[in-house]
Design a protein around this motif. Structure first.
Motif, PDB file in Angstrom:
ATOM      1  N   GLU A   1      36.952  34.089  21.393  1.00 14.85           N
ATOM      2  CA  GLU A   1      37.670  32.824  21.532  1.00 14.85           C
ATOM      3  C   GLU A   1      36.751  31.747  22.085  1.00 14.85           C
ATOM      4  OE1 GLU A   1      40.325  32.592  20.022  1.00 14.85           O
ATOM      5  OE2 GLU A   1      40.976  34.659  19.902  1.00 14.85           O
ATOM      6  N   ASN A   2      37.319  30.537  22.265  1.00 13.77           N
ATOM      7  CA  ASN A   2      36.548  29.381  22.697  1.00 13.77           C
ATOM      8  C   ASN A   2      36.628  29.161  24.202  1.00 13.77           C
ATOM      9  OD1 ASN A   2      35.836  28.814  20.041  1.00 13.77           O
ATOM     10  ND2 ASN A   2      37.697  27.657  19.711  1.00 13.77           N
ATOM     11  N   LEU A   3      35.520  28.714  24.764  1.00 16.25           N
ATOM     12  CA  LEU A   3      35.427  28.427  26.182  1.00 16.25           C
ATOM     13  C   LEU A   3      36.121  27.092  26.469  1.00 16.25           C
ATOM     14  CD1 LEU A   3      34.142  29.550  28.762  1.00 16.25           C
ATOM     15  CD2 LEU A   3      32.046  28.356  28.146  1.00 16.25           C
ATOM     16  N   VAL A   4      37.086  27.090  27.393  1.00 22.42           N
ATOM     17  CA  VAL A   4      37.901  25.914  27.684  1.00 22.42           C
ATOM     18  C   VAL A   4      37.125  24.861  28.470  1.00 22.42           C
ATOM     19  CG1 VAL A   4      39.965  25.131  28.914  1.00 22.42           C
ATOM     20  CG2 VAL A   4      40.038  27.209  27.558  1.00 22.42           C
ATOM     21  N   GLU A   5      36.319  25.299  29.434  1.00 21.65           N
ATOM     22  CA  GLU A   5      35.496  24.383  30.222  1.00 21.65           C
ATOM     23  C   GLU A   5      34.226  25.105  30.635  1.00 21.65           C
ATOM     24  OE1 GLU A   5      38.292  23.319  33.221  1.00 21.65           O
ATOM     25  OE2 GLU A   5      38.046  25.181  34.318  1.00 21.65           O
ATOM     26  N   ASP A   6      33.283  24.369  31.190  1.00 23.45           N
ATOM     27  CA  ASP A   6      32.032  24.991  31.626  1.00 23.45           C
ATOM     28  C   ASP A   6      32.327  26.099  32.638  1.00 23.45           C
ATOM     29  OD1 ASP A   6      30.720  23.183  30.051  1.00 23.45           O
ATOM     30  OD2 ASP A   6      29.927  21.974  31.702  1.00 23.45           O
ATOM     31  N   PRO A   7      31.602  27.212  32.566  1.00 24.70           N
ATOM     32  CA  PRO A   7      31.803  28.296  33.527  1.00 24.70           C
ATOM     33  C   PRO A   7      31.496  27.825  34.950  1.00 24.70           C
ATOM     34  CG  PRO A   7      30.444  29.030  31.695  1.00 24.70           C
ATOM     35  CD  PRO A   7      30.594  27.551  31.564  1.00 24.70           C
ATOM     36  N   GLU A   8      32.206  28.391  35.916  1.00 29.29           N
ATOM     37  CA  GLU A   8      32.034  28.031  37.326  1.00 29.29           C
ATOM     38  C   GLU A   8      31.340  29.178  38.046  1.00 29.29           C
ATOM     39  OE1 GLU A   8      34.812  27.186  41.237  1.00 29.29           O
ATOM     40  OE2 GLU A   8      35.735  27.253  39.255  1.00 29.29           O
ATOM     41  N   LEU A   9      30.097  28.952  38.466  1.00 29.26           N
ATOM     42  CA  LEU A   9      29.303  29.977  39.135  1.00 29.26           C
ATOM     43  C   LEU A   9      29.441  29.822  40.648  1.00 29.26           C
ATOM     44  CD1 LEU A   9      27.210  32.295  38.893  1.00 29.26           C
ATOM     45  CD2 LEU A   9      25.436  30.540  38.985  1.00 29.26           C
ATOM     46  N   ARG A  10      29.729  30.914  41.321  1.00 30.47           N
ATOM     47  CA  ARG A  10      29.823  30.969  42.785  1.00 30.47           C
ATOM     48  C   ARG A  10      29.061  32.194  43.261  1.00 30.47           C
ATOM     49  NH1 ARG A  10      34.389  27.899  45.031  1.00 30.47           N
ATOM     50  NH2 ARG A  10      34.531  26.193  43.550  1.00 30.47           N
TER      51      ARG A  10
ATOM     52  N   ALA B   1      24.287  29.691  32.915  1.00 30.91           N
ATOM     53  CA  ALA B   1      23.115  28.953  32.457  1.00 30.91           C
ATOM     54  C   ALA B   1      23.144  28.666  30.959  1.00 30.91           C
ATOM     55  CB  ALA B   1      21.850  29.732  32.804  1.00 30.91           C
ATOM     56  N   SER B   2      23.945  29.412  30.199  1.00 33.15           N
ATOM     57  CA  SER B   2      23.874  29.333  28.741  1.00 33.15           C
ATOM     58  C   SER B   2      25.062  28.680  28.058  1.00 33.15           C
ATOM     59  CB  SER B   2      23.727  30.743  28.155  1.00 33.15           C
ATOM     60  OG  SER B   2      22.634  31.402  28.715  1.00 33.15           O
ATOM     61  N   ALA B   3      26.279  28.956  28.494  1.00 33.13           N
ATOM     62  CA  ALA B   3      27.466  28.550  27.743  1.00 33.13           C
ATOM     63  C   ALA B   3      28.059  27.248  28.289  1.00 33.13           C
ATOM     64  CB  ALA B   3      28.518  29.653  27.784  1.00 33.13           C
ATOM     65  N   ARG B   4      28.595  26.457  27.397  1.00 32.74           N
ATOM     66  CA  ARG B   4      29.249  25.202  27.752  1.00 32.74           C
ATOM     67  C   ARG B   4      30.606  25.124  27.070  1.00 32.74           C
ATOM     68  NH1 ARG B   4      26.723  25.708  31.319  1.00 32.74           N
ATOM     69  NH2 ARG B   4      24.751  24.824  31.846  1.00 32.74           N
ATOM     70  N   LYS B   5      31.420  24.216  27.545  1.00 33.38           N
ATOM     71  CA  LYS B   5      32.764  24.001  27.010  1.00 33.38           C
ATOM     72  C   LYS B   5      32.724  23.946  25.484  1.00 33.38           C
ATOM     73  CE  LYS B   5      36.482  20.616  27.013  1.00 33.38           C
ATOM     74  NZ  LYS B   5      36.982  19.375  27.609  1.00 33.38           N
ATOM     75  N   GLY B   6      33.659  24.647  24.856  1.00 35.71           N
ATOM     76  CA  GLY B   6      33.759  24.657  23.398  1.00 35.71           C
ATOM     77  C   GLY B   6      33.009  25.790  22.732  1.00 35.71           C
TER      78      GLY B   6
ATOM     79  N   GLU C   1      30.697  42.443  29.240  1.00 37.87           N
ATOM     80  CA  GLU C   1      29.695  41.853  28.342  1.00 37.87           C
ATOM     81  C   GLU C   1      30.222  40.526  27.824  1.00 37.87           C
ATOM     82  OE1 GLU C   1      26.680  42.991  27.481  1.00 37.87           O
ATOM     83  OE2 GLU C   1      26.841  44.948  28.465  1.00 37.87           O
ATOM     84  N   VAL C   2      29.345  39.522  27.740  1.00 39.47           N
ATOM     85  CA  VAL C   2      29.701  38.226  27.169  1.00 39.47           C
ATOM     86  C   VAL C   2      28.569  37.822  26.239  1.00 39.47           C
ATOM     87  CG1 VAL C   2      30.293  35.822  27.628  1.00 39.47           C
ATOM     88  CG2 VAL C   2      30.933  37.586  29.275  1.00 39.47           C
ATOM     89  N   ALA C   3      28.913  37.399  25.026  1.00 36.87           N
ATOM     90  CA  ALA C   3      27.903  36.991  24.055  1.00 36.87           C
ATOM     91  C   ALA C   3      28.412  35.797  23.269  1.00 36.87           C
ATOM     92  CB  ALA C   3      27.602  38.144  23.100  1.00 36.87           C
ATOM     93  N   ALA C   4      27.489  35.098  22.657  1.00 34.95           N
ATOM     94  CA  ALA C   4      27.859  33.974  21.804  1.00 34.95           C
ATOM     95  C   ALA C   4      28.240  34.502  20.428  1.00 34.95           C
ATOM     96  CB  ALA C   4      26.697  32.994  21.681  1.00 34.95           C
ATOM     97  N   SER C   5      29.275  33.921  19.848  1.00 39.07           N
ATOM     98  CA  SER C   5      29.659  34.272  18.484  1.00 39.07           C
ATOM     99  C   SER C   5      28.704  33.574  17.525  1.00 39.07           C
ATOM    100  CB  SER C   5      31.093  33.811  18.206  1.00 39.07           C
ATOM    101  OG  SER C   5      31.378  33.940  16.837  1.00 39.07           O
TER     102      SER C   5
END
Length: 159
Positions: A11-20, A69-74, A105-109
């Motif tokens: 599926e699609n990323l709704v917003e930029d990931p939040e790293l803590r 570091a890699s994924a952005r919204k959308g 695991e998380v990967a780009a489609s």
């Protein structure tokens, strides 16, 4: 065998990931992916969007840092993990719950994008070595070969 519910979601990323980071310095990323079903309306001869479904996800350690570091919204992601129920009580005293996904695991489609893979390097903490450890003085470079010597028969070695 674990009693987790394994799941793979694309599926699609709704917003930029939040790293803590936890107080111990362990990275944690939270992100939300969404799916909007589409169906064809024959009467209107057009595609119609249905109600979107949102899924909150989290990932830990190196995958967390790499995703942030890699994924952005959308971005369209392939997320593999386990479903679990998160429960809490609202300030008004109402019991609440929602399904969340712990991502392993998380990967780009690759369906709608191209990707350039860059391998990450991890710093290696210094370790104490035993004084009699022959590997303690090893180097990452190959030693230079010794001068070739003649065999007793006057021929060079076969190697």
């Amino acid at each position: 065998m674990r009693n987790d519910i394994p799941l793979t979601v694309v599926e699609n990323l709704v917003e930029d990931p939040e790293l803590r980071f936890t107080p111990n310095g362990v990275p944690l990323v939270r992100f939300t992916i969404a799916s909007t079903p589409r169906s064809f309306d024959r009467e209107a001869e057009a595609w119609r969007d249905g109600e979107p479904t949102f899924l909150d996800c989290s990932a830990w350690r190196q995958p967390a840092e790499n995703l942030a570091a890699s994924a952005r919204k959308g971005a369209r992601l392939v997320v593999v993990g386990r479903l679990r129920t998160e429960r809490w009580e609202s300030p008004e005293g109402e019991k609440r719950s929602k399904m969340v996904m712990d991502a392993d695991e998380v990967a780009a489609s690759m369906t709608f994008a191209t990707l350039s893979i860059t391998r990450t390097t991890r710093p290696v903490p210094p370790q104490a070595t035993a004084p009699d450890d022959p590997w303690a003085t090893a180097t990452p470079t190959r030693p230079t070969p010794a001068a070739t010597t003649e065999t007793p028969q006057g021929q060079k070695p076969p190697f």
